[in-house]
Design an enzyme around this catalytic site. Sequence first.
Site, PDB file in Angstrom:
ATOM      1  N   LYS A 110       3.040   0.699  -1.234  1.00  0.00           N
ATOM      2  CA  LYS A 110       2.012   0.832  -2.264  1.00  0.00           C
ATOM      3  C   LYS A 110       2.692   1.293  -3.548  1.00  0.00           C
ATOM      4  CE  LYS A 110      -2.300   3.212  -3.365  1.00  0.00           C
ATOM      5  NZ  LYS A 110      -3.316   4.157  -2.880  1.00  0.00           N
ATOM      6  N   ARG A 139     -10.123   3.233 -10.098  1.00  0.00           N
ATOM      7  CA  ARG A 139     -10.300   4.681 -10.307  1.00  0.00           C
ATOM      8  C   ARG A 139     -11.659   4.984 -10.895  1.00  0.00           C
ATOM      9  NH1 ARG A 139      -3.954   5.867 -11.675  1.00  0.00           N
ATOM     10  NH2 ARG A 139      -3.344   5.291  -9.562  1.00  0.00           N
ATOM     11  N   GLU A 143      10.331   1.582   3.330  1.00  0.00           N
ATOM     12  CA  GLU A 143       9.010   2.176   3.564  1.00  0.00           C
ATOM     13  C   GLU A 143       8.319   1.488   4.749  1.00  0.00           C
ATOM     14  OE1 GLU A 143       7.241   4.584   2.653  1.00  0.00           O
ATOM     15  OE2 GLU A 143       7.867   5.304   0.681  1.00  0.00           O
ATOM     16  N   LYS A 147       0.668  -3.548  -1.720  1.00  0.00           N
ATOM     17  CA  LYS A 147      -0.383  -3.350  -2.717  1.00  0.00           C
ATOM     18  C   LYS A 147       0.250  -2.954  -4.036  1.00  0.00           C
ATOM     19  CE  LYS A 147      -4.433  -0.499  -3.640  1.00  0.00           C
ATOM     20  NZ  LYS A 147      -5.214   0.670  -3.287  1.00  0.00           N
ATOM     21  N   CYS A 188      -7.556  11.558  -2.385  1.00  0.00           N
ATOM     22  CA  CYS A 188      -7.784  11.623  -3.840  1.00  0.00           C
ATOM     23  C   CYS A 188      -9.260  11.574  -4.229  1.00  0.00           C
ATOM     24  CB  CYS A 188      -7.000  10.529  -4.557  1.00  0.00           C
ATOM     25  SG  CYS A 188      -7.237   8.870  -3.899  1.00  0.00           S
ATOM     26  N   ARG A 208       0.787   9.456 -10.270  1.00  0.00           N
ATOM     27  CA  ARG A 208       1.081   9.375  -8.837  1.00  0.00           C
ATOM     28  C   ARG A 208       2.497   8.874  -8.554  1.00  0.00           C
ATOM     29  NH1 ARG A 208      -4.877   7.231  -7.848  1.00  0.00           N
ATOM     30  NH2 ARG A 208      -5.862   9.270  -7.614  1.00  0.00           N
ATOM     31  N   SER A 220      -8.111  -3.993  -7.929  1.00  0.00           N
ATOM     32  CA  SER A 220      -9.171  -4.020  -8.937  1.00  0.00           C
ATOM     33  C   SER A 220      -8.736  -4.670 -10.242  1.00  0.00           C
ATOM     34  CB  SER A 220      -9.652  -2.595  -9.192  1.00  0.00           C
ATOM     35  OG  SER A 220      -8.575  -1.773  -9.618  1.00  0.00           O
TER      36      SER A 220
HETATM   37 ZN   LIG Z   1      -5.257   8.381  -2.925  1.00  0.00          ZN
END
Ligand SMILES: [Zn+2]
Length: 368
Positions: A240, A250, A278, A293, A122, A262, A319
Amino acid sequence: MAFPVTRLRRLRRTAQLRDMVRETRLTPDSLVYPMFVCPGEGVRKEVRSMPGVFNLSVDEAVKEAQEAHSVGVPAVILFGLPEEKDEVASGAWADDGIVQRAARALKRAVPDLVLLGDVCLCEYMSHGHCGIVKAAPQSLGAAARDAMNSARVVAVKGKKEKEKAIARLAAVATRALEANYEIDNDASLELLARTAVSLTRAGIDMIAPSDMMDGRVGAIRKALDGAGFSNTPILSYAAKFASGFYGPFREAADSAPQFGDRRSYQMDGANVREAMREIELDIEEGADMIMVKPAMPYLDVIAAARARFDVPLAAYQVSGEYAMIEAAAGNHWIERDRVMMESLVSIRRAGASIILTYYAKQAAKALA
Ligand SMILES: [Zn+2]
């Protein structure tokens, strides 16, 4: 035995007693410090929404890593802001990519520091998605609906009505555009694997894929083994979640998607059973360590993963978690250091042995 024979306060009476019976202990050995590397020289640009976190040019990243290491932080994870972005994420896997350059410099300057390399596309894609974007063929139904809406705008009389109709049409067109692309899972795997090999070649010690494409751990393992890096471990961002808590990141990594979101690859925040699937798949594909996360809003997921899987478990205090504490502390609404340590202990108590946190340096100092 109940009260008055049993009195739990007896063991809380003094600091020494509390230290003695403490169940969860935090040590600097479990901390990983995230760093954002950018082009240039002498660049140290603070991220607006994350006071104390910087975009660092390679030379400044070296200084920052030396400082982190000197206060007892054993590991850093690197994210890159490339000079240029394109449709194939060249900056992610180029030999002279920004993270590759940083890894070589850090390995030379601080050889004992463990270097983790975040693997995603990304930050290097012009569209900001974590995989290759391909246009999905528009359905006949959608095309017909668009055409009918255009016709309706023309037929509407009166200025106000017409404006309303145009606004409606614009909304329909935006939705159609957003529904009209797809993240090509299998094609993205090749670029992710190439990135992992390139980072390892540059000196990264551990590969941490964060893209959430299906099958990426297996593809990366195979590519690493094929390139002679069978000893390089993989820490997979296994669970995630698509989270609003990533907002400040971001800005820090300049990686916001230019359209859509996303949710077609990151997990739905409501799902803990799916998180277990997962994780299970990533371990089967060869993940040596797994990650949940974000951390604080997903402590139950961390606890469930700890109970079920026997690989080392990491959690990322993201963040937004950091930004919330900083904002409240900046307003003197909470005590920064106390809340910082409490948040880290809570992640540890939930079961994560490794914590990725922007507080790594400060916490290590406090624990010294
Ligand atoms: Zn990414």
